[in-house]
Design a protein around this motif. Structure first.
Motif, short mmCIF file in Angstrom:
data_model
loop_
_atom_site.label_atom_id
_atom_site.label_comp_id
_atom_site.label_asym_id
_atom_site.label_seq_id
_atom_site.Cartn_x
_atom_site.Cartn_y
_atom_site.Cartn_z
N PHE A 49 0.83 -1.21 0.00
CA PHE A 49 0.00 0.00 0.00
C PHE A 49 0.87 1.27 0.00
O PHE A 49 0.50 2.30 0.58
CB PHE A 49 -0.94 0.03 1.22
N GLY A 50 2.03 1.17 -0.62
CA GLY A 50 2.93 2.31 -0.68
C GLY A 50 3.76 2.52 0.57
O GLY A 50 4.50 3.51 0.67
N VAL A 51 3.67 1.61 1.54
CA VAL A 51 4.41 1.73 2.79
C VAL A 51 5.62 0.80 2.74
O VAL A 51 5.47 -0.41 2.53
CB VAL A 51 3.52 1.37 4.01
N ASP A 52 6.80 1.35 2.94
CA ASP A 52 8.03 0.56 2.92
C ASP A 52 8.16 -0.19 4.24
O ASP A 52 8.34 0.41 5.30
CB ASP A 52 9.24 1.48 2.71
N LEU A 53 8.11 -1.51 4.17
CA LEU A 53 8.19 -2.35 5.36
C LEU A 53 9.49 -3.15 5.40
O LEU A 53 9.55 -4.20 6.03
CB LEU A 53 6.99 -3.31 5.41
N ASN A 54 10.52 -2.63 4.73
CA ASN A 54 11.83 -3.28 4.78
C ASN A 54 12.50 -2.88 6.10
O ASN A 54 13.26 -1.90 6.18
CB ASN A 54 12.68 -2.84 3.59
N LEU A 55 12.22 -3.63 7.16
CA LEU A 55 12.64 -3.28 8.51
C LEU A 55 13.61 -4.33 9.05
O LEU A 55 13.64 -5.47 8.59
CB LEU A 55 11.43 -3.19 9.43
N SER A 56 14.37 -3.93 10.05
CA SER A 56 15.24 -4.89 10.73
C SER A 56 14.39 -5.80 11.61
O SER A 56 13.25 -5.48 11.97
CB SER A 56 16.27 -4.15 11.59
N ILE A 57 14.98 -6.95 11.99
CA ILE A 57 14.25 -7.87 12.87
C ILE A 57 13.93 -7.17 14.20
O ILE A 57 12.83 -7.33 14.75
CB ILE A 57 15.08 -9.15 13.10
N GLY A 58 14.87 -6.40 14.71
CA GLY A 58 14.62 -5.66 15.95
C GLY A 58 13.48 -4.68 15.80
O GLY A 58 12.67 -4.50 16.71
N LEU A 180 3.37 13.49 10.47
CA LEU A 180 2.06 12.86 10.42
C LEU A 180 1.50 12.91 9.00
O LEU A 180 1.36 14.00 8.42
CB LEU A 180 1.10 13.55 11.39
N LYS A 181 1.20 11.75 8.43
CA LYS A 181 0.61 11.67 7.08
C LYS A 181 -0.87 11.35 7.23
O LYS A 181 -1.26 10.21 7.49
CB LYS A 181 1.32 10.59 6.27
N LEU A 182 -1.68 12.37 7.10
CA LEU A 182 -3.11 12.24 7.36
C LEU A 182 -3.80 11.29 6.39
O LEU A 182 -4.82 10.68 6.73
CB LEU A 182 -3.77 13.62 7.31
N ALA A 183 -3.28 11.16 5.17
CA ALA A 183 -3.91 10.28 4.18
C ALA A 183 -3.92 8.84 4.68
O ALA A 183 -4.94 8.14 4.62
CB ALA A 183 -3.18 10.38 2.84
N TYR A 184 -2.77 8.38 5.19
CA TYR A 184 -2.70 7.01 5.72
C TYR A 184 -3.56 6.87 6.97
O TYR A 184 -4.17 5.82 7.20
CB TYR A 184 -1.25 6.63 6.02
N PRO A 219 -6.52 -10.17 9.34
CA PRO A 219 -6.13 -9.40 8.15
C PRO A 219 -6.51 -7.92 8.26
O PRO A 219 -5.73 -7.05 7.84
CB PRO A 219 -6.90 -10.08 7.02
N LEU A 220 -7.67 -7.64 8.83
CA LEU A 220 -8.06 -6.24 9.03
C LEU A 220 -7.13 -5.55 10.01
O LEU A 220 -6.78 -4.38 9.84
CB LEU A 220 -9.51 -6.16 9.54
N GLY A 221 -6.71 -6.28 11.03
CA GLY A 221 -5.77 -5.74 11.99
C GLY A 221 -4.42 -5.44 11.35
O GLY A 221 -3.80 -4.41 11.64
N TRP A 225 -2.57 -1.87 10.95
CA TRP A 225 -1.19 -1.67 11.41
C TRP A 225 -0.34 -1.04 10.32
O TRP A 225 0.43 -0.11 10.59
CB TRP A 225 -0.61 -3.02 11.83
N ILE A 226 -0.48 -1.50 9.09
CA ILE A 226 0.31 -0.97 7.98
C ILE A 226 0.00 0.51 7.76
O ILE A 226 0.92 1.34 7.61
CB ILE A 226 0.05 -1.78 6.69
N PHE A 227 -1.28 0.85 7.75
CA PHE A 227 -1.66 2.25 7.51
C PHE A 227 -1.20 3.16 8.64
O PHE A 227 -0.74 4.28 8.40
CB PHE A 227 -3.17 2.37 7.31
N ILE A 228 -1.32 2.71 9.87
CA ILE A 228 -0.87 3.54 10.99
C ILE A 228 0.65 3.67 10.98
O ILE A 228 1.19 4.74 11.25
CB ILE A 228 -1.38 2.97 12.32
N PHE A 229 1.33 2.59 10.62
CA PHE A 229 2.79 2.67 10.46
C PHE A 229 3.14 3.70 9.40
O PHE A 229 4.05 4.52 9.59
CB PHE A 229 3.35 1.30 10.08
N GLY A 230 2.44 3.68 8.29
CA GLY A 230 2.69 4.63 7.21
C GLY A 230 2.34 6.05 7.56
O GLY A 230 2.89 7.00 6.98
N SER A 231 1.44 6.26 8.53
CA SER A 231 1.02 7.61 8.91
C SER A 231 2.08 8.35 9.70
O SER A 231 2.04 9.58 9.81
CB SER A 231 -0.28 7.55 9.73
N GLY A 232 3.03 7.62 10.27
CA GLY A 232 4.06 8.26 11.09
C GLY A 232 3.85 8.06 12.57
O GLY A 232 4.77 8.26 13.37
N ILE A 233 2.64 7.67 12.98
CA ILE A 233 2.38 7.34 14.39
C ILE A 233 2.96 5.97 14.67
O ILE A 233 2.91 5.07 13.82
CB ILE A 233 0.86 7.36 14.68
#
Length: 427
Positions: A49-58, A180-184, A219-221, A225-233
């Motif tokens: 959904f346009g959110v970069d989730l390439n994160l470290s294991i930590g 804060l990205k209000l769209a996400y 799946p909804l959860g 999570w992805i959208f809130i992560f992308g929002s900056g919160i």
């Protein structure tokens, strides 16, 4: 089923959490330490959904796994507000005020030490680290050492820690949000609304079919999570929000608990047996004394002393002080079964600030900062000292309550006849 029942026990959950932290500390302080940090810093993940989730294991452990812990915290918070101690203002006033004192004073202690050192604004970013009380740890320690203590003390500690976590959640949401990205954030409302509607309208369906929550609600959860992560919160807030979406009471008009109680029972083992220990394992690993520094940088860092003193001294002073002020100048009062001496021991245990404190330290300084490494050592040391001091204070008092209970039992069963039927009693 048996493993799940074991992991639901507060003492077991606390021990698994401790084991994860100790294993990380040992590994990070051996000649094989590089392999630990290589594992923690290994990156993976897609772009969704346009959110970069390439994160470290930590990072995954802190943002994703800890969201499960915060989901359960959300369930517990809502239950307290709807049917628990926080529903009644008079009952909740004392521990709620104590929670605010337990946040304010440790923060002031940290700020005073950081500002006095002349370290600048960077050090002040850590003001929120010593404000959190770890529910799992503190309640687990109390359960181990205080089996005979009044039940009112556990309720006080639990309520205080729950409110403390709520304050920490607000701090994380508003203080540590850089952009804060209000769209996400707007997009996140769509799965949240669907999640809420389904949880309320299909409560009986989810209650009877354990698989349904994993297939429909999870799946909804995840999307939330992805959208809130992308929002900056910070993405753990998604867990709290979704926890509040689950009904506490039955939605079909009949008496009894709703999905909140059931979900807490189902998912507690996942949180205490996997998510929190894994987070602790990747968060607690720090090289205490490196060959380069010899430990000098650690013990001269104001961050270390601000956190340790905030947890060990700030927490008890803030909690006891605010509790005394409220009971002295208002009509609020302690539970009749809770004595001030017992309460002091509980305030010492409130200085155990592990899970949320580790998260806040990462948000305050970032993974690459030396202050972050020092903050982790300080959290571990402060929490350990708080647990030891609380145990040393409460164990003798617990022994005293056991003696009193044994004496009352002997009196009640004198001559083998229950007290209510002792000879000479009038009908």
């Amino acid at each position: 089923m048996r493993i799940g029942d074991i992991l639901r026990k507060e003492t077991v959950g606390g021990m698994v959490l401790i084991a994860g932290a100790i294993l990380a500390l040992i590994w990070a302080n051996t000649p094989m330490r590089d392999s630990y940090f290589a594992l923690r810093d290994f990156h993976f993940g897609p772009t969704l959904f346009g959110v970069d989730l390439n994160l470290s294991i930590g990072h995954w452990a802190a943002d994703a796994l800890l969201a499960v812990f915060f989901f359960l915290t959300g369930l517990e918070l809502k239950k307290e507000f709807v049917i628990g101690d926080l529903r009644n203002v008079k009952t909740a006033a004392v521990p709620v005020a104590a929670a605010f004192g337990g946040v304010l004073v440790p923060a002031l202690v940290f700020v005073a030490i950081a500002a006095g050192s002349g370290g600048g604004t960077e050090l002040l970013r850590g003001w929120a680290i010593p404000t959190a009380t770890d529910i799992a740890f503190a309640v687990a320690v109390l359960a181990v050492i205080g089996s005979a203590l009044p039940a009112a003390l556990r309720i006080f500690l639990l309520t205080l820690a729950v409110v403390d976590d709520l304050i920490a959640i607000v701090i994380i949401a508003f203080v540590f949000t850089d952009e804060l990205k209000l769209a996400y954030l707007g997009l996140a409302l769509i799965p949240i609304i669907l999640f809420t509607v389904l949880a309320r309208s299909l409560g009986k369906f989810f209650a009877k079919r354990a698989w349904a929550a994993w297939v429909i609600l999870l799946p909804l959860g995840v999307i939330t999570w992805i959208f809130i992560f992308g929002s900056g919160i910070h993405a753990t807030i998604a867990g709290v929000v979704l926890g509040f979406c689950i009904p506490v009471k039955r939605t079909d008009g009949r008496e009894g608990y709703g999905l909140s109680e059931l979900f807490e029972h189902r998912f507690r083992p996942l949180s205490s047996g996997f998510c929190i220990p894994i987070f602790a394992f990747f968060a607690a690993g720090v090289t205490v004394v490196s060959s380069e520094s010899g430990g000098g940088g650690l013990f001269t860092d104001p961050v270390l002393w601000g956190i340790v003193l905030g947890l060990v001294l700030g927490k008890p002073i803030g909690i006891m002080g605010f509790t005394w002020l409220l009971t002295k100048f208002t009509k609020a009062s302690l539970d009749k079964d809770a004595k001030w001496a017992d309460l002091f021991g509980v305030t010492l245990l409130a200085g155990i600030g592990f899970t949320v404190s580790l998260l806040v330290s990462e948000l305050s300084f970032g993974l690459e900062s030396e202050h972050y490494e020092h903050a982790k050592v300080a959290i571990l040391a402060g929490s350990f000292i708080a647990a030891i001091l609380g145990a040393l204070w409460l164990i003798p008092r617990n022994r005293g309550y056991k003696i009193i209970a044994a004496r009352e039992t002997r009196d009640d069963n004198k001559d083998g006849i229950p007290d209510v039927y002792q000879p000479g009693d009038k009908d």
